[in-house]
Write a protein that holds these residues in place. Structure first.
Motif, PDB file in Angstrom:
ATOM      1  N   LYS A 345       0.826  -1.206   0.000  1.00 32.06           N
ATOM      2  CA  LYS A 345       0.000   0.000   0.000  1.00 32.06           C
ATOM      3  C   LYS A 345       0.865   1.264   0.000  1.00 32.06           C
ATOM      4  N   ASP A 368      -4.980  -1.436  -9.233  1.00 34.38           N
ATOM      5  CA  ASP A 368      -5.463  -1.975  -7.945  1.00 34.38           C
ATOM      6  C   ASP A 368      -5.178  -0.956  -6.848  1.00 34.38           C
ATOM      7  N   LYS A 370      -7.179  -1.217  -4.056  1.00 31.34           N
ATOM      8  CA  LYS A 370      -7.772  -1.849  -2.872  1.00 31.34           C
ATOM      9  C   LYS A 370      -6.702  -2.502  -2.006  1.00 31.34           C
ATOM     10  N   LYS A 372      -5.124  -5.665  -2.934  1.00 26.91           N
ATOM     11  CA  LYS A 372      -5.238  -7.128  -2.984  1.00 26.91           C
ATOM     12  C   LYS A 372      -3.848  -7.765  -3.065  1.00 26.91           C
TER      13      LYS A 372
END
Length: 426
Positions: A345, A368, A370, A372
């Motif tokens: 992240k 992405d 989120k 994942k």
């Protein structure tokens, strides 16, 4: 509380829309290559526009309503009337011919069944003014070109001319009302009714034979040469036969010869004045007709100058049904799709900057955000036909590089972002 879509309508999901956009854009490309330009008309119009064109009975078949100002309006059941209204309002003094096309949804209040919906789509073209013979030949060749480019197979193009049968009926001084009924019986292929109507109009056996000879033509241009002798004393019919022969010669010059001359095509509409044609896909069964059109004079209905138009409309939903029945598929440009994955992240902002650089170079890019796991992201890429994944981690950020993974071969390489863009762009 659960809501369902209204009866006779459909939802289109991602794959549906990709296919529909591909077919739509293919047809657009063809008609624009022929010099046609797009127009757009309102989804609703004055109710009187459609009752003037089709009669008061059309009210039973369409969605109509009063707005808050008490005006009688209707959702358009087709687009030809709207195009004629647009011409009358805006284009009467424009240089001719006017070559235009349109694509949009229409609405009919009828019982939903296979191949018929209350909301459906038409892709149509119109040529207003110009020389009918050349207009007719060009749009027939263009319809064939569009279907061929989409990939539709085993379709049949039938071409006729209403002036041939109308010429005989006018020669016999049959009333306009009776001509409409006779043409409608031919359109429905109800030959028992046709004979009854001819008897009611006191048509002699000699002219019955001529009429039957006309509507039984279902072959080649050579059959029209044979028909000339039967109508040589009926000037209007003879001229129509000659015009159809001339149009077919021009159609063949456009490079299209796989048509059938079918003089029983009547279209069932009063405003057609000359050439009529229809295209069938037998794989669709009872709903096999996917387009129809011809030359007509509709502008006269709206108190404007009389000018002939030539046009047709694809039943877009039936084209899509044929597309599915024939198991057609298009080649999507998956090689130019990328999924950008931040390994942790902490690298989301770096991933966004990379994604925006890719997008600025016209590379389709998903990202992405989120967080994942890498395995799930690779699975997502596979499931969504994304052929390339760019991974951003500590090393990539420090060295101003990206790791590019080819999902087809499984190979991956760490390279500069500029090199990745160049590779993906080609």
């Amino acid at each position: 509380m659960e809501f369902n879509k209204p009866r006779g309508t459909r939802d289109f999901l991602f794959e549906d829309m990709e296919e529909r956009k591909y077919v739509e854009n293919t047809i657009r490309s063809v008609v624009e290559n022929y010099g046609f330009k797009e127009i757009k008309t309102p989804i609703f119009e004055d109710l009187e526009l459609f009752t003037t064109k089709s009669g008061e009975g059309i009210k039973e078949e369409i969605y109509h309503f009063q707005d808050k100002g008490g005006r009688d309006l209707a959702l358009r059941p087709e687009l030809t009337a709207s195009v004629s209204r647009l011409y009358n309002n805006n284009l009467q003094k424009a240089a001719k011919p006017l070559k235009m096309y349109y694509f949009g949804s229409c609405f009919r209040y009828e019982r939903p069944q296979a191949g018929r919906f209350r909301q459906f789509w038409q892709f149509g073209i119109e040529v207003i003014g110009g020389t009918p013979v050349y207009n007719e030949a060009e749009i027939i060749a263009m319809a064939n070109d569009a279907l061929s480019k989409v990939g539709i197979k085993n379709y049949e193009v039938a071409i006729g001319h209403l002036g041939i049968i109308k010429g005989v009926l006018n020669h016999l001084n049959i009333s306009a009302e009776d001509i409409t009924s006779i043409i409608a019986s031919i359109d429905k292929e109800d030959y028992e009714l046709l004979n009854s109507l001819l008897d009611d109009c006191s048509v002699t056996d000699e002219y019955k034979d001529i009429i039957n000879k006309i509507i039984n033509v279902n072959g080649s241009r050579g059959d029209l040469e044979d028909l000339k002798a039967s109508v040589e004393d009926i000037e209007e019919s003879y001229d129509a036969v000659c015009q159809l022969i001339e149009t077919l010669k021009v159609v063949e010059t456009f490079g299209f010869e796989e048509y059938t001359v079918k003089l029983s095509i009547a279209r069932g509409l009063d405003y057609y004045t000359g050439i009529v044609f229809e295209v069938y896909v037998p794989d669709l069964g009872a709903e096999k007709q996917i387009t129809g059109g011809g030359t007509y004079n509709l502008t006269a209905l709206f108190d404007s100058e009389e000018v002939e138009s030539t046009g047709f409309a694809f039943g877009f939903d039936r084209i899509m049904e044929a597309y599915h029945r024939q198991n057609l598929a298009y080649e999507s440009n998956d090689d130019n799709k990328v999924l950008v994955v931040p390994i942790k992240k902490d690298f989301k902002l770096d991933a966004i900057r990379v994604a925006q650089k890719l997008r600025s170079n016209d590379i389709i890019t998903d990202i992405d955000l989120k967080g994942k796991k890498l395995k799930k992201n690779l699975s997502y890429a596979n499931n969504n036909n994304i052929s390339n994944v760019i991974m951003i981690g500590q090393s990539e950020v420090e060295n101003n590089t990206v790791t590019l993974k080819d999902m087809l071969s499984g190979e991956q390489e760490t390279i500069s972002l500029d090199d990745a863009i160049e590779r993906l762009s080609h």
